[in-house]
Design a protein around this motif. Structure first.
Motif, PDB file in Angstrom:
ATOM      1  N   MET A 157       8.138  -4.989 -61.277  1.00 11.06           N
ATOM      2  CA  MET A 157       7.200  -6.201 -61.422  1.00 11.06           C
ATOM      3  C   MET A 157       5.943  -5.373 -61.380  1.00 11.06           C
ATOM      4  O   MET A 157       5.469  -4.411 -60.760  1.00 11.06           O
ATOM      5  N   LEU A 158       4.926  -6.047 -62.357  1.00 13.05           N
ATOM      6  CA  LEU A 158       3.385  -5.472 -62.418  1.00 13.05           C
ATOM      7  C   LEU A 158       2.681  -5.881 -61.272  1.00 13.05           C
ATOM      8  O   LEU A 158       3.012  -7.053 -60.571  1.00 13.05           O
ATOM      9  N   ARG A 159       1.750  -5.032 -60.678  1.00 15.64           N
ATOM     10  CA  ARG A 159       1.247  -5.205 -59.408  1.00 15.64           C
ATOM     11  C   ARG A 159      -0.169  -5.060 -59.676  1.00 15.64           C
ATOM     12  O   ARG A 159      -0.802  -4.156 -60.602  1.00 15.64           O
ATOM     13  N   ALA A 160      -1.195  -5.727 -58.979  1.00 16.78           N
ATOM     14  CA  ALA A 160      -2.601  -5.616 -58.874  1.00 16.78           C
ATOM     15  C   ALA A 160      -3.239  -5.547 -57.618  1.00 16.78           C
ATOM     16  O   ALA A 160      -2.465  -6.181 -56.551  1.00 16.78           O
ATOM     17  N   GLU A 161      -4.267  -5.016 -57.531  1.00 14.00           N
ATOM     18  CA  GLU A 161      -4.889  -5.137 -56.064  1.00 14.00           C
ATOM     19  C   GLU A 161      -5.873  -6.353 -55.943  1.00 14.00           C
ATOM     20  O   GLU A 161      -6.669  -6.756 -56.793  1.00 14.00           O
ATOM     21  N   ASN A 162      -5.847  -7.029 -54.880  1.00 15.31           N
ATOM     22  CA  ASN A 162      -6.761  -8.443 -54.783  1.00 15.31           C
ATOM     23  C   ASN A 162      -7.835  -7.817 -53.924  1.00 15.31           C
ATOM     24  O   ASN A 162      -8.125  -6.748 -53.772  1.00 15.31           O
ATOM     25  N   HIS A 163      -8.913  -8.455 -53.614  1.00 21.58           N
ATOM     26  CA  HIS A 163      -9.879  -8.487 -53.129  1.00 21.58           C
ATOM     27  C   HIS A 163      -9.881  -7.777 -51.666  1.00 21.58           C
ATOM     28  O   HIS A 163     -10.818  -7.222 -51.478  1.00 21.58           O
ATOM     29  N   ARG A 164      -8.881  -7.835 -51.001  1.00 22.27           N
ATOM     30  CA  ARG A 164      -8.290  -7.215 -49.797  1.00 22.27           C
ATOM     31  C   ARG A 164      -7.978  -5.612 -49.998  1.00 22.27           C
ATOM     32  O   ARG A 164      -7.768  -5.013 -48.920  1.00 22.27           O
ATOM     33  N   GLY A 165      -7.719  -5.211 -51.152  1.00 19.94           N
ATOM     34  CA  GLY A 165      -7.009  -4.022 -51.487  1.00 19.94           C
ATOM     35  C   GLY A 165      -5.364  -4.241 -51.348  1.00 19.94           C
ATOM     36  O   GLY A 165      -5.084  -3.006 -51.456  1.00 19.94           O
ATOM     37  N   LEU A 166      -4.877  -5.251 -51.372  1.00 23.10           N
ATOM     38  CA  LEU A 166      -3.454  -5.531 -51.052  1.00 23.10           C
ATOM     39  C   LEU A 166      -2.958  -5.415 -52.448  1.00 23.10           C
ATOM     40  O   LEU A 166      -3.436  -6.300 -53.371  1.00 23.10           O
ATOM     41  N   ARG A 167      -1.703  -4.962 -52.620  1.00 24.83           N
ATOM     42  CA  ARG A 167      -1.135  -4.982 -53.869  1.00 24.83           C
ATOM     43  C   ARG A 167      -0.186  -6.339 -54.025  1.00 24.83           C
ATOM     44  O   ARG A 167       0.529  -6.722 -53.084  1.00 24.83           O
ATOM     45  N   THR A 168      -0.390  -6.943 -54.839  1.00 20.79           N
ATOM     46  CA  THR A 168       0.142  -8.480 -55.213  1.00 20.79           C
ATOM     47  C   THR A 168       0.512  -8.549 -56.753  1.00 20.79           C
ATOM     48  O   THR A 168       0.196  -7.620 -57.597  1.00 20.79           O
ATOM     49  N   PRO A 169       1.657  -9.201 -57.010  1.00 19.27           N
ATOM     50  CA  PRO A 169       2.113  -9.215 -58.223  1.00 19.27           C
ATOM     51  C   PRO A 169       1.211  -9.856 -59.145  1.00 19.27           C
ATOM     52  O   PRO A 169       0.473 -10.869 -58.870  1.00 19.27           O
ATOM     53  N   MET A 170       1.176  -9.406 -60.489  1.00 22.53           N
ATOM     54  CA  MET A 170       0.121 -10.051 -61.208  1.00 22.53           C
ATOM     55  C   MET A 170       0.778 -11.211 -62.229  1.00 22.53           C
ATOM     56  O   MET A 170       2.215 -10.983 -62.413  1.00 22.53           O
ATOM     57  N   PRO A 171      -0.076 -12.127 -62.122  1.00 19.81           N
ATOM     58  CA  PRO A 171       0.413 -13.283 -62.802  1.00 19.81           C
ATOM     59  C   PRO A 171       0.537 -13.065 -64.161  1.00 19.81           C
ATOM     60  O   PRO A 171      -0.182 -12.410 -65.140  1.00 19.81           O
ATOM     61  N   PHE A 172       1.606 -13.739 -64.846  1.00 22.08           N
ATOM     62  CA  PHE A 172       1.999 -13.679 -66.315  1.00 22.08           C
ATOM     63  C   PHE A 172       1.317 -15.066 -66.591  1.00 22.08           C
ATOM     64  O   PHE A 172       1.587 -16.208 -66.128  1.00 22.08           O
ATOM     65  N   SER A 173       0.457 -15.035 -67.901  1.00 24.79           N
ATOM     66  CA  SER A 173      -0.184 -16.275 -68.442  1.00 24.79           C
ATOM     67  C   SER A 173       0.116 -16.041 -69.948  1.00 24.79           C
ATOM     68  O   SER A 173       0.253 -15.095 -70.532  1.00 24.79           O
ATOM     69  N   LEU A 174       0.280 -17.327 -70.476  1.00 24.85           N
ATOM     70  CA  LEU A 174       0.447 -17.531 -71.930  1.00 24.85           C
ATOM     71  C   LEU A 174      -0.926 -17.325 -72.667  1.00 24.85           C
ATOM     72  O   LEU A 174      -2.035 -17.847 -72.002  1.00 24.85           O
ATOM     73  N   PRO A 175      -0.940 -16.996 -73.904  1.00 24.16           N
ATOM     74  CA  PRO A 175      -2.273 -17.067 -74.641  1.00 24.16           C
ATOM     75  C   PRO A 175      -3.104 -18.330 -74.798  1.00 24.16           C
ATOM     76  O   PRO A 175      -2.224 -19.313 -74.588  1.00 24.16           O
ATOM     77  N   ILE A 176      -4.174 -18.411 -74.720  1.00 23.39           N
ATOM     78  CA  ILE A 176      -5.086 -19.432 -75.099  1.00 23.39           C
ATOM     79  C   ILE A 176      -5.509 -19.440 -76.371  1.00 23.39           C
ATOM     80  O   ILE A 176      -5.420 -20.621 -77.004  1.00 23.39           O
ATOM     81  N   HIS A 177      -6.104 -18.477 -76.730  1.00 21.13           N
ATOM     82  CA  HIS A 177      -6.996 -18.489 -77.813  1.00 21.13           C
ATOM     83  C   HIS A 177      -6.218 -17.791 -79.204  1.00 21.13           C
ATOM     84  O   HIS A 177      -5.017 -17.221 -78.866  1.00 21.13           O
TER      85      HIS A 177
END
Length: 143
Positions: A1-21
């Motif tokens: 699973m893809l992970r990103a750091e949040n504002h506290r430095g914790l690694r959280t799953p990156m949300p998957f989003s559909l295109p808008i444009h």
């Protein structure tokens, strides 16, 4: 699973989003189509060969492994990465370049191998369309 750091430095799953444009939908749809034909190559290689008007030699049943490995693997790999990172210009360029060079190879065959058949011209148009769907946003033709 893809992970990103949040504002506290914790690694959280990156949300998957559909295109808008529209500039995001074009490479996303090209990637989805690429994944679909990759799945067809993986799970129904003989059907895909029949659609492409190709056949394996009876003496070489291992030729189907090329369809499952080389074609399905490449299409699934590039397609899935582009689906996940559809808004990244380098990812769009990678898939677009892959389809553009597929079209170039088909054009070379049309011109060199007496392959000027209607299916080849239609597949060339499809290759170039898929390349354009990925490359147009990168080069600023679609905003």
């Amino acid at each position: 699973m893809l992970r990103a750091e949040n504002h506290r430095g914790l690694r959280t799953p990156m949300p998957f989003s559909l295109p808008i444009h529209q500039a995001d939908w074009l490479p996303f749809l090209a990637a989805a189509f690429t994944v679909l034909i990759g799945l067809a190559a993986l799970f129904a290689p003989r059907l895909l060969l029949a659609v492409l008007r190709l056949d394996t030699a009876p003496a070489h049943p291992e030729a189907v492994a090329e369809v499952r490995g080389t074609l399905a693997g490449f299409w699934l790999g590039t397609g899935l990465v582009t689906l996940l990172f559809y808004d990244q210009p380098f990812v769009q360029m990678a898939l677009g370049a892959a389809w553009a060079f597929t079209g170039f190879g088909r054009l070379a065959s049309i011109l060199s191998d007496a392959g000027a058949t209607v299916p080849n011209w239609l597949l060339l148009a499809l290759n170039l369309l898929l390349a354009a769907m990925c490359l147009a946003p990168v080069f600023g033709y679609v905003s």
